[in-house]
Design a protein around this motif. Structure first.
Motif, PDB file in Angstrom:
ATOM      1  N   THR A  38     101.491  36.104  28.535  1.00 32.24           N
ATOM      2  CA  THR A  38     100.660  36.232  29.726  1.00 32.24           C
ATOM      3  C   THR A  38      99.401  37.021  29.360  1.00 32.24           C
ATOM      4  O   THR A  38      99.304  37.596  28.261  1.00 32.24           O
ATOM      5  CB  THR A  38     101.399  36.980  30.842  1.00 32.24           C
ATOM      6  OG1 THR A  38     101.634  38.336  30.417  1.00 32.24           O
ATOM      7  CG2 THR A  38     102.726  36.314  31.162  1.00 32.24           C
ATOM      8  N   GLY A  39      98.440  37.069  30.286  1.00 29.06           N
ATOM      9  CA  GLY A  39      97.225  37.824  30.041  1.00 29.06           C
ATOM     10  C   GLY A  39      97.496  39.300  29.837  1.00 29.06           C
ATOM     11  O   GLY A  39      96.920  39.944  28.955  1.00 29.06           O
ATOM     12  N   ALA A  42      99.023  39.805  26.430  1.00 29.03           N
ATOM     13  CA  ALA A  42      97.981  39.697  25.406  1.00 29.03           C
ATOM     14  C   ALA A  42      97.131  40.963  25.380  1.00 29.03           C
ATOM     15  O   ALA A  42      96.776  41.473  24.306  1.00 29.03           O
ATOM     16  CB  ALA A  42      97.104  38.471  25.665  1.00 29.03           C
ATOM     17  N   GLY A  43      96.817  41.479  26.575  1.00 26.41           N
ATOM     18  CA  GLY A  43      96.057  42.718  26.646  1.00 26.41           C
ATOM     19  C   GLY A  43      96.781  43.867  25.978  1.00 26.41           C
ATOM     20  O   GLY A  43      96.167  44.696  25.298  1.00 26.41           O
ATOM     21  N   SER A  44      98.093  43.934  26.152  1.00 28.87           N
ATOM     22  CA  SER A  44      98.895  44.990  25.519  1.00 28.87           C
ATOM     23  C   SER A  44      98.860  44.870  24.004  1.00 28.87           C
ATOM     24  O   SER A  44      98.770  45.871  23.291  1.00 28.87           O
ATOM     25  CB  SER A  44     100.347  44.919  26.012  1.00 28.87           C
ATOM     26  OG  SER A  44     100.426  45.188  27.394  1.00 28.87           O
ATOM     27  N   VAL A  45      98.940  43.632  23.504  1.00 30.87           N
ATOM     28  CA  VAL A  45      98.883  43.415  22.054  1.00 30.87           C
ATOM     29  C   VAL A  45      97.523  43.829  21.509  1.00 30.87           C
ATOM     30  O   VAL A  45      97.427  44.542  20.503  1.00 30.87           O
ATOM     31  CB  VAL A  45      99.187  41.941  21.717  1.00 30.87           C
ATOM     32  CG1 VAL A  45      98.882  41.656  20.246  1.00 30.87           C
ATOM     33  CG2 VAL A  45     100.643  41.611  22.030  1.00 30.87           C
ATOM     34  N   PHE A  46      96.453  43.390  22.162  1.00 27.56           N
ATOM     35  CA  PHE A  46      95.114  43.739  21.678  1.00 27.56           C
ATOM     36  C   PHE A  46      94.843  45.227  21.791  1.00 27.56           C
ATOM     37  O   PHE A  46      94.083  45.789  20.992  1.00 27.56           O
ATOM     38  CB  PHE A  46      94.052  42.946  22.442  1.00 27.56           C
ATOM     39  CG  PHE A  46      93.771  41.594  21.864  1.00 27.56           C
ATOM     40  CD1 PHE A  46      92.868  41.428  20.828  1.00 27.56           C
ATOM     41  CD2 PHE A  46      94.432  40.468  22.350  1.00 27.56           C
ATOM     42  CE1 PHE A  46      92.614  40.186  20.286  1.00 27.56           C
ATOM     43  CE2 PHE A  46      94.184  39.214  21.817  1.00 27.56           C
ATOM     44  CZ  PHE A  46      93.276  39.067  20.781  1.00 27.56           C
ATOM     45  N   GLY A 358      89.374  48.157  28.639  1.00 30.89           N
ATOM     46  CA  GLY A 358      88.876  46.784  28.624  1.00 30.89           C
ATOM     47  C   GLY A 358      89.960  45.747  28.423  1.00 30.89           C
ATOM     48  O   GLY A 358      89.995  44.726  29.121  1.00 30.89           O
ATOM     49  N   PHE A 359      90.856  45.992  27.453  1.00 25.75           N
ATOM     50  CA  PHE A 359      91.933  45.026  27.204  1.00 25.75           C
ATOM     51  C   PHE A 359      92.865  44.914  28.407  1.00 25.75           C
ATOM     52  O   PHE A 359      93.360  43.829  28.723  1.00 25.75           O
ATOM     53  CB  PHE A 359      92.719  45.422  25.953  1.00 25.75           C
ATOM     54  CG  PHE A 359      91.993  45.170  24.665  1.00 25.75           C
ATOM     55  CD1 PHE A 359      91.407  43.946  24.408  1.00 25.75           C
ATOM     56  CD2 PHE A 359      91.886  46.162  23.697  1.00 25.75           C
ATOM     57  CE1 PHE A 359      90.739  43.697  23.213  1.00 25.75           C
ATOM     58  CE2 PHE A 359      91.225  45.932  22.503  1.00 25.75           C
ATOM     59  CZ  PHE A 359      90.639  44.698  22.258  1.00 25.75           C
ATOM     60  N   TYR A 360      93.108  46.040  29.071  1.00 30.84           N
ATOM     61  CA  TYR A 360      93.972  46.009  30.250  1.00 30.84           C
ATOM     62  C   TYR A 360      93.333  45.178  31.357  1.00 30.84           C
ATOM     63  O   TYR A 360      93.991  44.313  31.964  1.00 30.84           O
ATOM     64  CB  TYR A 360      94.229  47.445  30.734  1.00 30.84           C
ATOM     65  CG  TYR A 360      95.067  47.513  31.998  1.00 30.84           C
ATOM     66  CD1 TYR A 360      96.429  47.231  31.967  1.00 30.84           C
ATOM     67  CD2 TYR A 360      94.486  47.849  33.220  1.00 30.84           C
ATOM     68  CE1 TYR A 360      97.199  47.287  33.121  1.00 30.84           C
ATOM     69  CE2 TYR A 360      95.249  47.902  34.379  1.00 30.84           C
ATOM     70  CZ  TYR A 360      96.596  47.620  34.330  1.00 30.84           C
ATOM     71  OH  TYR A 360      97.352  47.663  35.477  1.00 30.84           O
ATOM     72  N   ILE A 361      92.049  45.407  31.610  1.00 33.43           N
ATOM     73  CA  ILE A 361      91.345  44.646  32.661  1.00 33.43           C
ATOM     74  C   ILE A 361      91.240  43.177  32.280  1.00 33.43           C
ATOM     75  O   ILE A 361      91.441  42.293  33.121  1.00 33.43           O
ATOM     76  CB  ILE A 361      89.943  45.248  32.905  1.00 33.43           C
ATOM     77  CG1 ILE A 361      90.080  46.648  33.520  1.00 33.43           C
ATOM     78  CG2 ILE A 361      89.105  44.345  33.806  1.00 33.43           C
ATOM     79  CD1 ILE A 361      88.768  47.368  33.716  1.00 33.43           C
ATOM     80  N   ALA A 362      90.965  42.901  31.008  1.00 26.99           N
ATOM     81  CA  ALA A 362      90.862  41.511  30.557  1.00 26.99           C
ATOM     82  C   ALA A 362      92.180  40.777  30.766  1.00 26.99           C
ATOM     83  O   ALA A 362      92.195  39.593  31.156  1.00 26.99           O
ATOM     84  CB  ALA A 362      90.449  41.459  29.082  1.00 26.99           C
ATOM     85  N   GLY A 363      93.298  41.461  30.519  1.00 30.95           N
ATOM     86  CA  GLY A 363      94.604  40.841  30.738  1.00 30.95           C
ATOM     87  C   GLY A 363      94.856  40.544  32.199  1.00 30.95           C
ATOM     88  O   GLY A 363      95.348  39.459  32.553  1.00 30.95           O
ATOM     89  N   LEU A 364      94.513  41.476  33.072  1.00 34.07           N
ATOM     90  CA  LEU A 364      94.689  41.264  34.509  1.00 34.07           C
ATOM     91  C   LEU A 364      93.831  40.097  35.010  1.00 34.07           C
ATOM     92  O   LEU A 364      94.303  39.256  35.792  1.00 34.07           O
ATOM     93  CB  LEU A 364      94.319  42.538  35.274  1.00 34.07           C
ATOM     94  CG  LEU A 364      95.254  43.743  35.137  1.00 34.07           C
ATOM     95  CD1 LEU A 364      94.706  44.924  35.921  1.00 34.07           C
ATOM     96  CD2 LEU A 364      96.660  43.385  35.633  1.00 34.07           C
ATOM     97  N   ILE A 365      92.587  40.043  34.568  1.00 35.97           N
ATOM     98  CA  ILE A 365      91.684  38.961  34.997  1.00 35.97           C
ATOM     99  C   ILE A 365      92.181  37.615  34.490  1.00 35.97           C
ATOM    100  O   ILE A 365      92.164  36.606  35.222  1.00 35.97           O
ATOM    101  CB  ILE A 365      90.245  39.223  34.499  1.00 35.97           C
ATOM    102  CG1 ILE A 365      89.681  40.510  35.133  1.00 35.97           C
ATOM    103  CG2 ILE A 365      89.336  38.044  34.799  1.00 35.97           C
ATOM    104  CD1 ILE A 365      89.592  40.487  36.628  1.00 35.97           C
TER     105      ILE A 365
END
Length: 415
Positions: A38-39, A42-46, A358-365
């Motif tokens: 999920t987004g 992915a955000g957690s990985v990045f 940023g990665f957290y917000i990118a995953g949510l979006i």
């Protein structure tokens, strides 16, 4: 510097960034298409990159600078990294993948400083000598991407469908093992801090430079640096998956255009900087983020593919005109007393705190604009374009151009 040492340092830089480029560019596509993340996942990985950046100063300041030779620690970290890469290669799902990528990033991020330490220790005039060594890192990153797209075709539609993107971790792991062993042949780079000399945690993290925030202009720049990392995270997390999803041919190879443009615009930066000053230069960098994401939002793999290519090529403007000019500005404001501390603080704030947010917000979006029909990439890109535009406006309003006398030292590009 002898020719032999120059060749060794160049090979070290080549392998250091070949390793990173061999898997990080395609990570978004791998998580989406192979592990079906999920987004938010992915955000957690990045975000492991950010955790690595936060932990790295402790590794360098409390271990490398005090107890062991830099080249030996570099070798140990890369050999251990090769083992973790192999585990990432075998991981069946995101849950199994995450612990290994976190461990890997905690080990890899300190090596970025270690290769610089090994290089600088051999140079009598780093300002003139370093760029010719560091450029081999960019070449390594580019060749890794070209190999994935044009030699192995792992990122082709057929390659992705058959799970060949997993092979990028195997390639990176082999390169990491080679660099780990090769590191023990590098020039001797002893610890910088004498035995018994006390180093505080605030010195290690560059927190002594917080005094610079009393300068209103520097405080505005500092906050803007954190905020602009939010749209930057969208690029790292989504660009590869986006290009693969809309079926762009050889996406990883095309993304190497961004690294090529870094070198080109780095050459233009001193001219632009001296003619227009810091404020206009950094504003161009901010505006470029908004423009490139708007191009991604409206581009496609067909007749509007040129918008995607231009957007990728703008990476040099986005990175050099904001981050490199920001490093120069920070150096000029810090003075001799806080030079290293200020750079450490900015790195911690941007690649640590800023990118983590940023990665957290990118995953949510990404999750918010994902449905059974697929991703709504137009909205996924327009949102970071809007964020960059807002940061641009805030900087225009609150940063007062004082015609600071900022010197250009022509630092090497970063990826």
């Amino acid at each position: 510097m002898t020719t032999g040492i120059r060749v060794k340092l160049s090979a070290m830089m080549f392998l250091e960034f070949f390793i990173w480029g061999a898997w990080f560019v395609t990570l978004g596509a791998f998580l989406d298409k192979t592990l079906h993340a999920t987004g938010v996942q992915a955000g957690s990985v990045f975000s492991t990159q950010s955790w690595g950046a936060i932990i790295a100063p402790f590794v360098i300041g409390l271990i490398a600078d005090r107890y062991f030779n830099a080249e030996k620690i570099l070798g140990i970290l890369h050999i251990a990294g090769a083992i973790l890469m192999y585990q990432m290669y075998k991981a069946p799902d995101v849950a199994g993948f995450y612990p290994y990528v976190l461990g890997y990033m905690v080990l890899y991020m300190p090596t970025l400083a270690l290769v610089n330490s090994v290089s600088f220790n051999q140079m009598t005039d780093p300002e003139k000598e370093f760029s010719s060594i560091r450029v081999w890192g960019t070449i390594g990153w580019i060749l890794a991407g070209l190999a994935i797209s044009y030699l192995f075709h792992w990122d082709s539609q057929n390659g992705i469908a058959q799970g060949f993107l997993r092979n990028t971790f195997l390639m990176a792991g082999i390169a990491s093992l080679v660099l780990g062993l090769f590191s023990f042949t590098l020039p001797n780079t002893p610890p910088k801090v004498a035995k018994g000399e006390k180093v505080s945690v605030s010195q290690v993290l560059g927190l002594d430079a917080l005094k610079l925030l009393k300068d209103k202009n520097f405080a505005v720049f500092f906050v803007a640096s954190i905020l602009i990392c939010i749209p930057l995270a969208f690029y790292y997390q989504n660009a590869g998956a986006f290009l693969a999803d809309i079926k762009v041919d050889n996406p990883t190879g095309k993304m190497t255009i961004g690294q090529g443009s870094e070198v080109l615009f780095l050459l233009c930066l001193p001219i632009f900087f001296k003619k227009f000053g810091f404020k206009k230069t950094i504003l161009v960098g901010m505006l470029a983020w908004a423009v490139r994401y708007a191009m991604f939002a409206y581009g496609n793999a067909g007749e509007l593919s040129f918008l995607l290519i231009i957007g990728i090529a703008l990476h040099g403007v986005c990175y050099d005109f904001f981050f490199v000019s920001g490093q120069i500005y920070t150096d000029s404001k810090a003075g001799i007393q806080y030079k290293s501390a200020a750079q450490g603080m900015i790195t911690l704030a941007t690649y640590g705190v800023g990118m983590l947010i940023g990665f957290y917000i990118a995953g949510l979006i990404s999750d918010s604009y994902n449905s059974p029909a697929g991703h709504d990439w137009k909205m996924i890109w327009l949102i970071p374009a809007g964020i960059a535009a807002v940061v641009f406006i805030l900087f225009v309003l609150f940063f007062k151009d004082q015609k600071d006398n900022v010197a250009i030292n022509e630092p090497a590009p970063n990826n």
